[in-house]
Design a protein around this motif. Sequence first.
Motif, short mmCIF file in Angstrom:
data_model
loop_
_atom_site.label_atom_id
_atom_site.label_comp_id
_atom_site.label_asym_id
_atom_site.label_seq_id
_atom_site.Cartn_x
_atom_site.Cartn_y
_atom_site.Cartn_z
N UNK A 155 -49.01 -6.65 -16.13
CA UNK A 155 -49.20 -6.34 -17.65
C UNK A 155 -48.44 -5.15 -18.01
N UNK A 156 -48.20 -4.21 -17.17
CA UNK A 156 -47.65 -2.93 -17.44
C UNK A 156 -46.08 -3.14 -17.59
N UNK A 157 -45.55 -4.35 -17.09
CA UNK A 157 -44.22 -4.57 -17.51
C UNK A 157 -43.86 -4.68 -18.92
N UNK A 158 -44.91 -5.02 -19.82
CA UNK A 158 -44.88 -5.19 -20.94
C UNK A 158 -44.46 -3.70 -22.01
N UNK A 159 -45.03 -2.68 -21.34
CA UNK A 159 -44.83 -1.48 -21.75
C UNK A 159 -43.39 -1.05 -21.32
N UNK A 160 -42.84 -1.37 -20.15
CA UNK A 160 -41.47 -0.99 -19.75
C UNK A 160 -40.59 -1.87 -20.52
N UNK A 161 -40.73 -2.98 -20.78
CA UNK A 161 -40.03 -4.18 -21.40
C UNK A 161 -39.69 -3.34 -22.90
N UNK A 175 -54.80 -1.39 -23.52
CA UNK A 175 -55.09 -2.79 -23.46
C UNK A 175 -54.79 -3.60 -22.41
N UNK A 176 -54.14 -2.88 -21.34
CA UNK A 176 -53.57 -3.56 -20.17
C UNK A 176 -54.77 -4.50 -19.27
N UNK A 177 -55.81 -3.97 -18.95
CA UNK A 177 -56.93 -4.77 -18.24
C UNK A 177 -57.17 -6.11 -19.21
N UNK A 178 -57.19 -5.95 -20.26
CA UNK A 178 -57.80 -6.91 -20.96
C UNK A 178 -56.51 -8.19 -21.28
N UNK A 179 -55.23 -7.60 -21.16
CA UNK A 179 -54.20 -8.51 -21.36
C UNK A 179 -53.89 -9.21 -19.77
#
Length: 387
Positions: free
Chosen positions: A40-46, A25-29
């Motif tokens: 957006x990838x930081x959402x996964x790390x968080x 979903x990262x490109x859409x976010x």
Amino acid sequence: MPLAVYVLGLAVFAQGTSEFMLSGLLPGIAAGLHVSVPAAGLLTSAFAIGMAAGAPAMSLLARRRRRRRALLAFLSAFIATHVLGAVTTSYAVLLATRVAAALANAGFWAVALAAAVALVPPDARARATSVVVGGVTVACVAGVPAGALLGGHFGWRSAFWAVALVSLPALAAIARTIPDDRAPAASAAGELRVLSSRPLLAALATNALFQGATFCTFTYLAPLATHVTGVGAAWVPALLALFGLGSFAGVTIGGRVADAHPRTLIVAGMAALAAGWTALALTAGSPLAAVPLVFVQGMLAFGTGPALIARVLHLADGAPTLAGGLTTAAFNVGATIGPWLGGLTIGAGLGYRSPAWMSALLMACALATASAPLLRSGSAATPSPTR
């Protein structure tokens, strides 16, 4: 197996889908919130950091709570964060909801693991653990691809709505099936003494190394397949699903074997995984060898993992909820460190085979960490006549 254990697995399925679905979903976010893809990838790390750091704190919070009420509170908070995430237009708010969702997920995991083993006799603990962990494997096989499909057709927010909706039946089922009892809890000092024992610390370290080995290669399976194995990019989702199918087979079979022969499964499973990661590194250039190994490694990883978790809960029998929290933290420490180490090897110019070599090394370290206490004490994950 009591229905309540399967209900816990259903809730874990929804939460596991949330944890892993952002990869598709990262490109859409990024486009929807006007941020970069790395941001957006930081959402996964968080989420991963929230799980690792929050698990012990959330288990302390739930230590003396009634299990059903604690599970309902954590799952309700998890649902609320996804509703807020689905409607927000702020990246900062979405980032905050990912941390909050991780904390709720960590607390749920801690209580769910303790509740699952409390619902079954001692000789079925590993099987109960495998049912709960099986929710993650089903998320990998079905939930994550479904989330990516929804995101592609209806936007990334639809995946957040879907996770919230799937969680509602689990919420209702928990309210009806989970006993509203309290986990047996000693004094805080007594529980800390339990948690500071050397065998338990070794078991937790083993879990972290084990998960690090698993996620080190799994994270970079796509570039390994396309750049080394020569599989077309269109086949990568099928390869990931194959790993998930192997995981589901492993968690189904492993739980039954672990209750009868836990020590044998742990040692033999990790030895086989170390050999398998080595074999994958050596034969990654051949689809005929690499593709079956993906299935086998998924099966071995998730077939052995529940036995390791059950061992932690057995060694910390006097502090089950705290032990569940520490197990969750160890899992996520491994899931964070493994991909980081794999990325370091690729960044050092060692190629896309290098994460598999790193997985083999991490698994060898896990085997060494686990074998000494197991062989010295002759203990096992659960009491068993055959141990």
